[in-house]
Write an enzyme that holds these catalytic residues in place. Structure first.
Site, mmCIF file in Angstrom:
data_model
loop_
_atom_site.group_PDB
_atom_site.id
_atom_site.type_symbol
_atom_site.label_atom_id
_atom_site.label_comp_id
_atom_site.label_asym_id
_atom_site.label_seq_id
_atom_site.Cartn_x
_atom_site.Cartn_y
_atom_site.Cartn_z
ATOM 1 N N GLU A 37 0.818 -1.210 0.000
ATOM 2 C CA GLU A 37 0.000 0.000 0.000
ATOM 3 C C GLU A 37 0.855 1.264 0.000
ATOM 4 O OE1 GLU A 37 -2.966 0.165 -0.705
ATOM 5 O OE2 GLU A 37 -3.613 -1.904 -0.455
ATOM 6 N N TYR A 120 -6.171 6.762 3.909
ATOM 7 C CA TYR A 120 -6.286 5.726 2.886
ATOM 8 C C TYR A 120 -5.586 4.437 3.318
ATOM 9 C CZ TYR A 120 -5.087 2.706 -0.859
ATOM 10 O OH TYR A 120 -4.907 1.565 -1.582
ATOM 11 N N ASP A 138 -9.268 6.325 -2.205
ATOM 12 C CA ASP A 138 -8.198 6.915 -3.015
ATOM 13 C C ASP A 138 -8.816 7.550 -4.266
ATOM 14 O OD1 ASP A 138 -9.035 4.795 -4.482
ATOM 15 O OD2 ASP A 138 -7.047 4.036 -4.939
ATOM 16 N N THR A 296 6.081 16.752 -10.075
ATOM 17 C CA THR A 296 4.694 17.167 -9.900
ATOM 18 C C THR A 296 4.550 18.687 -10.013
ATOM 19 O OG1 THR A 296 4.393 15.318 -8.416
ATOM 20 C CG2 THR A 296 2.700 17.021 -8.381
#
Length: 347
Positions: A37, A120, A138, A296
């Site tokens: 995860e 999450y 998510d 990003t």
DNA sequence: AATCCGGGGTC
DNA sequence: GACCCAGGATT
């Protein structure tokens, strides 16, 4: 939510028949679920696969993870991005060893307190590994639910995400917690796809989908536009002295913190000045291919130079190609320059 | 609530 | 080029 019981049932049935066979779905080991995860945060399944197995070979247990050298962990994470994930993973592992005897706590709020485990991931571990009724919301789940209910709320708002966490947790089916969590994400990842190609024709819950009914699937999810990237212009150097290449450790904070890089400076600085400030007696400078790398929120525009220098300074590490490739974590931004530099080195 | 933090796939 | 993603920490 309307028809929620039926939707949950159809989804779980579909998931049981159509789940992809993934390495972390072959285990019930909570540590393995946890690791997967963390790796899967903002990262696609195909990218994670080769990293997952290799990481577990070096860190087979939480205790082993807690005791592994940070540089080794960064090398294992090299190219995966968001490197704070692996630092936080280790911090959390140490906490688990110190406070829980080396086993993850079977409690949502206790999981939530561990470094790197947010709403999450806590929901994912709780439901998948421990069959606890906590949803994992998510980007996939938000898209699926937004379309299923033709929900106009902006999914980038924390309030929207929080509302779905409550709603989906209340819908959690006893005995199928992990299947519900993974079914929602699997639907988002393989059927209810973003942009122009949702595969509504094979969707197991199409008959409940409000966006489909309105013939408006592509209008969901609603999300506000994101901020544009700033551009940075760098000069990057592949410095060579007697087949040894200069590497520099990045600052401990900020972008790519603690990873290794090719020496570089702002493009405004003249090349000979940069070299002399590093205490390098400049030799012959060859132009290399310019490179662009997109993060990003930043774009790097890199002018690149291959320089055979006359001395080694002490600010950099001067290492062989093999040593770097085997032991030092070099971010993807530098990989193409590295490859070209190494091929020039052969000549 | 806004910003920072990687990298790669897709159209 | 634009968009997306199995998010969380920090401020």
């Amino acid at each position: 939510m309307k028809d929620s019981k039926d939707i949950v049932k159809e989804l779980i049935q579909w998931y049981k028949e159509n789940a992809r066979d993934l390495p972390w779905r072959r285990t019930k080991n909570p540590y393995h679920i946890w690791l997967s995860e963390i790796m899967l945060q903002q990262t696609r399944v195909e990218a994670v696969k080769p990293y997952f197995q290799r990481f577990l070979q070096t860190c087979p247990t939480i205790e082993a993870l807690a005791n592994t050298e940070e540089d080794t962990l960064l090398k294992l994470w090299e190219g995966l991005g968001y490197y704070s994930r692996v630092r936080n993973l280790q911090k959390a592992a140490k906490t688990v060893v110190d406070e829980y005897g080396g086993a993850l706590p079977q409690d949502y709020h206790a999981l939530r307190k561990l470094k790197g485990i947010g709403p999450y991931t806590a929901g994912a571990i709780a439901s998948i590994a421990f069959s606890l009724p906590y949803a994992a919301v998510d980007g996939n789940v938000l898209r699926v639910m937004s379309r299923l209910t033709a929900d106009e709320r902006d999914i980038t708002l924390a309030s929207t995400k929080g509302a779905w966490e409550e709603e989906l947790s209340s819908m959690m089916p006893t005995g199928d917690e992990g299947n519900f969590t993974q079914g929602l994400m699997e639907l988002g990842a393989t059927v209810c796809l973003p942009n122009g190609n949702p595969k509504c024709e094979i969707c197991p819950v199409r008959k409940y989908c409000q966006a489909y009914r309105k013939n408006a699937v592509l209008q969901f999810p609603v999300k506000s536009p994101k901020k544009e990237r700033t551009k940075e212009y760098l000069s990057v150097f592949f410095l060579v002295h007697r087949k040894k290449i200069a590497l520099q450790k990045r600052d401990g904070k900020g972008l790519l913190s603690g990873l290794w890089q090719l020496p570089n400076c702002n493009q405004e600085k003249a090349l000979p000045v940069a070299l002399s400030e590093w205490g390098i007696l400049s030799g012959n400078i060859k132009d290399m291919k310019a490179q662009k790398h997109i993060f990003t929120h930043i774009e790097w525009h890199m002018s690149c130079y291959f320089v055979e220098v006359e001395n080694e300074n002490k600010d950099f590490l001067w290492l062989s190609k093999e040593t770097v490739e085997n032991e030092y974590a070099l971010p993807s931004a530098f990989k193409k320059i590295w490859q070209e530099g190494c091929s020039l080195l052969e000549d």
